[in-house]
Structure formats: C-alpha cells, structure tokens
Motif scaffolding. Structure first.
Motif, PDB file in Angstrom:
ATOM      1  N   THR A 196      48.920  33.965  45.433  1.00 52.29           N
ATOM      2  CA  THR A 196      49.786  34.556  45.323  1.00 52.29           C
ATOM      3  C   THR A 196      48.995  35.975  45.205  1.00 52.29           C
ATOM      4  O   THR A 196      49.769  37.045  46.247  1.00 52.29           O
ATOM      5  CB  THR A 196      50.627  34.553  43.990  1.00 52.29           C
ATOM      6  OG1 THR A 196      51.009  32.899  43.707  1.00 52.29           O
ATOM      7  CG2 THR A 196      51.705  35.495  43.671  1.00 52.29           C
ATOM      8  N   ALA A 197      47.726  36.696  43.891  1.00 53.20           N
ATOM      9  CA  ALA A 197      47.868  38.293  44.817  1.00 53.20           C
ATOM     10  C   ALA A 197      46.703  38.384  46.291  1.00 53.20           C
ATOM     11  O   ALA A 197      47.417  38.787  46.877  1.00 53.20           O
ATOM     12  CB  ALA A 197      46.730  37.976  43.716  1.00 53.20           C
ATOM     13  N   LEU A 198      46.032  36.873  46.825  1.00 51.64           N
ATOM     14  CA  LEU A 198      45.413  36.566  47.533  1.00 51.64           C
ATOM     15  C   LEU A 198      46.186  36.467  49.023  1.00 51.64           C
ATOM     16  O   LEU A 198      46.317  37.157  50.396  1.00 51.64           O
ATOM     17  CB  LEU A 198      44.093  35.590  48.152  1.00 51.64           C
ATOM     18  CG  LEU A 198      43.601  36.166  46.975  1.00 51.64           C
ATOM     19  CD1 LEU A 198      41.915  34.818  46.919  1.00 51.64           C
ATOM     20  CD2 LEU A 198      42.656  37.515  47.724  1.00 51.64           C
ATOM     21  N   GLY A 223      43.187  37.478  41.979  1.00 49.42           N
ATOM     22  CA  GLY A 223      42.416  37.432  42.977  1.00 49.42           C
ATOM     23  C   GLY A 223      41.451  36.432  42.620  1.00 49.42           C
ATOM     24  O   GLY A 223      40.613  35.562  43.388  1.00 49.42           O
ATOM     25  N   ALA A 224      40.814  36.358  41.265  1.00 46.78           N
ATOM     26  CA  ALA A 224      39.428  35.623  40.885  1.00 46.78           C
ATOM     27  C   ALA A 224      39.600  35.441  39.627  1.00 46.78           C
ATOM     28  O   ALA A 224      38.803  35.247  38.808  1.00 46.78           O
ATOM     29  CB  ALA A 224      38.339  36.789  41.485  1.00 46.78           C
ATOM     30  N   ALA A 225      40.272  34.450  39.262  1.00 47.18           N
ATOM     31  CA  ALA A 225      41.141  33.765  38.240  1.00 47.18           C
ATOM     32  C   ALA A 225      40.595  32.634  37.639  1.00 47.18           C
ATOM     33  O   ALA A 225      40.214  32.374  36.567  1.00 47.18           O
ATOM     34  CB  ALA A 225      42.928  33.986  37.462  1.00 47.18           C
ATOM     35  N   GLU A 270      35.506  44.898  51.850  1.00 40.16           N
ATOM     36  CA  GLU A 270      36.686  44.949  51.748  1.00 40.16           C
ATOM     37  C   GLU A 270      38.378  44.794  50.827  1.00 40.16           C
ATOM     38  O   GLU A 270      36.782  44.006  50.311  1.00 40.16           O
ATOM     39  CB  GLU A 270      37.252  43.804  52.959  1.00 40.16           C
ATOM     40  CG  GLU A 270      39.542  43.193  52.612  1.00 40.16           C
ATOM     41  CD  GLU A 270      38.934  41.994  54.153  1.00 40.16           C
ATOM     42  OE1 GLU A 270      40.588  41.871  54.154  1.00 40.16           O
ATOM     43  OE2 GLU A 270      38.336  41.707  54.385  1.00 40.16           O
ATOM     44  N   ALA A 271      38.292  45.305  50.441  1.00 45.51           N
ATOM     45  CA  ALA A 271      39.422  44.637  49.009  1.00 45.51           C
ATOM     46  C   ALA A 271      40.918  44.958  49.313  1.00 45.51           C
ATOM     47  O   ALA A 271      41.517  45.105  50.123  1.00 45.51           O
ATOM     48  CB  ALA A 271      39.380  46.010  47.922  1.00 45.51           C
ATOM     49  N   VAL A 272      40.810  43.751  48.065  1.00 44.91           N
ATOM     50  CA  VAL A 272      42.813  43.572  47.401  1.00 44.91           C
ATOM     51  C   VAL A 272      43.488  45.150  47.782  1.00 44.91           C
ATOM     52  O   VAL A 272      43.086  45.612  47.303  1.00 44.91           O
ATOM     53  CB  VAL A 272      42.687  42.703  46.671  1.00 44.91           C
ATOM     54  CG1 VAL A 272      44.898  42.638  46.997  1.00 44.91           C
ATOM     55  CG2 VAL A 272      42.390  41.226  47.544  1.00 44.91           C
ATOM     56  N   ALA A 273      44.308  45.154  48.143  1.00 45.35           N
ATOM     57  CA  ALA A 273      45.845  46.462  47.897  1.00 45.35           C
ATOM     58  C   ALA A 273      45.904  46.019  46.278  1.00 45.35           C
ATOM     59  O   ALA A 273      46.021  44.882  46.407  1.00 45.35           O
ATOM     60  CB  ALA A 273      46.519  46.514  48.734  1.00 45.35           C
ATOM     61  N   ALA A 307      34.505  39.327  42.658  1.00 47.19           N
ATOM     62  CA  ALA A 307      34.578  40.588  41.995  1.00 47.19           C
ATOM     63  C   ALA A 307      34.110  41.549  42.869  1.00 47.19           C
ATOM     64  O   ALA A 307      34.649  42.702  43.427  1.00 47.19           O
ATOM     65  CB  ALA A 307      34.091  40.308  40.486  1.00 47.19           C
ATOM     66  N   ARG A 308      32.788  41.539  42.576  1.00 51.54           N
ATOM     67  CA  ARG A 308      32.232  43.167  43.711  1.00 51.54           C
ATOM     68  C   ARG A 308      32.225  43.141  44.510  1.00 51.54           C
ATOM     69  O   ARG A 308      32.622  44.004  45.234  1.00 51.54           O
ATOM     70  CB  ARG A 308      31.163  42.459  42.655  1.00 51.54           C
ATOM     71  CG  ARG A 308      30.501  43.141  41.514  1.00 51.54           C
ATOM     72  CD  ARG A 308      28.442  42.756  41.813  1.00 51.54           C
ATOM     73  NE  ARG A 308      27.732  41.866  42.784  1.00 51.54           N
ATOM     74  CZ  ARG A 308      26.977  40.748  41.232  1.00 51.54           C
ATOM     75  NH1 ARG A 308      27.646  40.939  40.707  1.00 51.54           N
ATOM     76  NH2 ARG A 308      26.707  40.130  42.228  1.00 51.54           N
TER      77      ARG A 308
END
Length: 225
Positions: A88-90, A156-158, A222-225, A146-147
């Motif tokens: 859902t997050a990604l 996104g990394a649960a 790149e990172a998740v907004a 995560a990094r």
C-alpha cells in the motif's frame, strides 16, 4: 570414545549450505543490498513475497494443531499484514490490481500449497527456509533497503520488522532446538531435507527472474514520497 552425532538442525544446515549460498549470491540480491536498484526493482520483490507468504501462512493455519508442525506456527512470525502495508505504501491502495507475481513465484507458491498443507515435515521445511532466512540475512537486507529508499517499518519496509521478536539470535536458537527435539524417522528427515532444497531452488529461480531489474549502470538515489 565415539563422537556424538550432530543435532538434526546442524546436519540440515550443513547439507543445505551450498543451496543457501547460491540463493544469496544471485545478482538481484547483490544489487539490492548494494543500493543499485530503483524503487520498482524493490517493489517487485515485495510483490513476490506477498504471493509466497500468502501460500505459506494459509498452510500454517491448517498445520497449527498438528503435533509435528504446530510447534513452529507462531503469530510473531506472520508477515502477510506487513507485506500488505508495504505494498500500500509503495504502490497505493489499488496495488492488488496493478501488481502480479512472476511465473517463478507462482510455481514456488504452488509447491508450497501442494505439500505444506498436507505434509507436516514439508511444511516445516518451507517454514524453516523462509522465516529463519528472514531473521538472518533478511534483517541485513531490510537495513539496506531502508537506507536506500528512505523507508521505515511503517512506510514500505515493515516486512523486515519483527516487533514481537526482540532477540532474533535467541529466537533462531530456540527454533533449531525445536527441530532437534522432533521425533523424526530417517524417512521424515530425508523428506524435510529434500523439501528445503526444493525451496531453495524455487527461491533462486525467483531471484533470477527479478534480475531483469538490475541496471547496466548506476542508479540515482530515490526515496518514497
């Protein structure tokens, strides 16, 4: 004086070390840990994991009361809700409509469904392969992910966060002790070992299919907004 035989967990680990190393050494895994994949390359792994854990955790419900397999079913390990939160997050709330497992993953999930709901020792083999891997190299991958993408356990990394397992090393030691305590016949031991090797072959095939994401050149952060 005769040397006492190795515990079953030690023999299992030794017999599958080559397969384990082959899976870990896949090009996709190396690129993921090195931060060389774009976000789509990581998301695709999450999609594959969801299909696999859906199959495995469905089998766990069937095996929960089994005298052999039931001792390994532990809700602290359950990954499916975390994977759905990650997707859902990604990919957004409609991720199920826009993503699909690849053929190698479908074959792996079908194997789990074919044996893990009916054979206790083969269920344990798949359970062992996935969850002990998650609590070992998986934690290292989680930190790298995560990094690389600026993720947390909530965004996104649960999948890589085991909130109910404070000491992974101790948990793995207790898990192996449960393996050693099983009253398995030689045929049962052989079946469990065989199925772990089957699981590793499937896992290696999944990583090989994901190698299409490995870039020819460097990828910008790149990172998740």
């Amino acid at each position: 004086m005769d040397t006492p035989p190795l515990p079953f967990s030690a023999r299992l680990r030794a017999a599958t070390q080559g397969a384990h190393t082959a899976a870990e050494g896949q090009q996709y895994v190396t690129a993921l840990v090195a931060g060389e994949l774009d976000l789509a390359g990581y998301l695709d792994l999450v999609v594959q994991h969801h299909a696999l854990y859906q199959a495995l955790e469905s089998a766990a419900e069937v095996m929960r009361a089994d005298p052999v397999a039931g001792g390994f079913v532990d809700d602290a390990l359950t990954r499916l809700p975390a994977l759905e939160a990650d997707l859902t997050a990604l990919a957004g709330p409609d991720w199920a409509l826009r993503t699909a497992p690849n053929p190698a993953t479908v074959a792996y999930a079908e194997r789990i469904r074919a044996v893990a709901g009916t054979s206790p020792v083969r269920f344990v083999a798949h359970h062992y392969t996935r969850y002990l891997g998650d609590l070992s190299g998986g934690l290292h991958i989680g930190r790298a992910v995560a990094r690389r993408y600026g993720l947390t356990g909530q965004s996104g990394a649960a999948f890589y966060t085991f909130a109910r397992i404070d000491r992974p090393k101790a948990y793995k030691e207790a898990y192996r002790a449960r393996l050693d305590a099983l009253a398995l016949s030689p045929a049962d031991e052989a079946a469990l070992l065989d199925e772990v090797l089957v699981a590793y072959r499937h896992n290696t095939a999944v990583f090989a299919a994901l190698a299409r994401h490995v870039p020819a050149g460097p990828v910008l952060p790149e990172a998740v907004a």
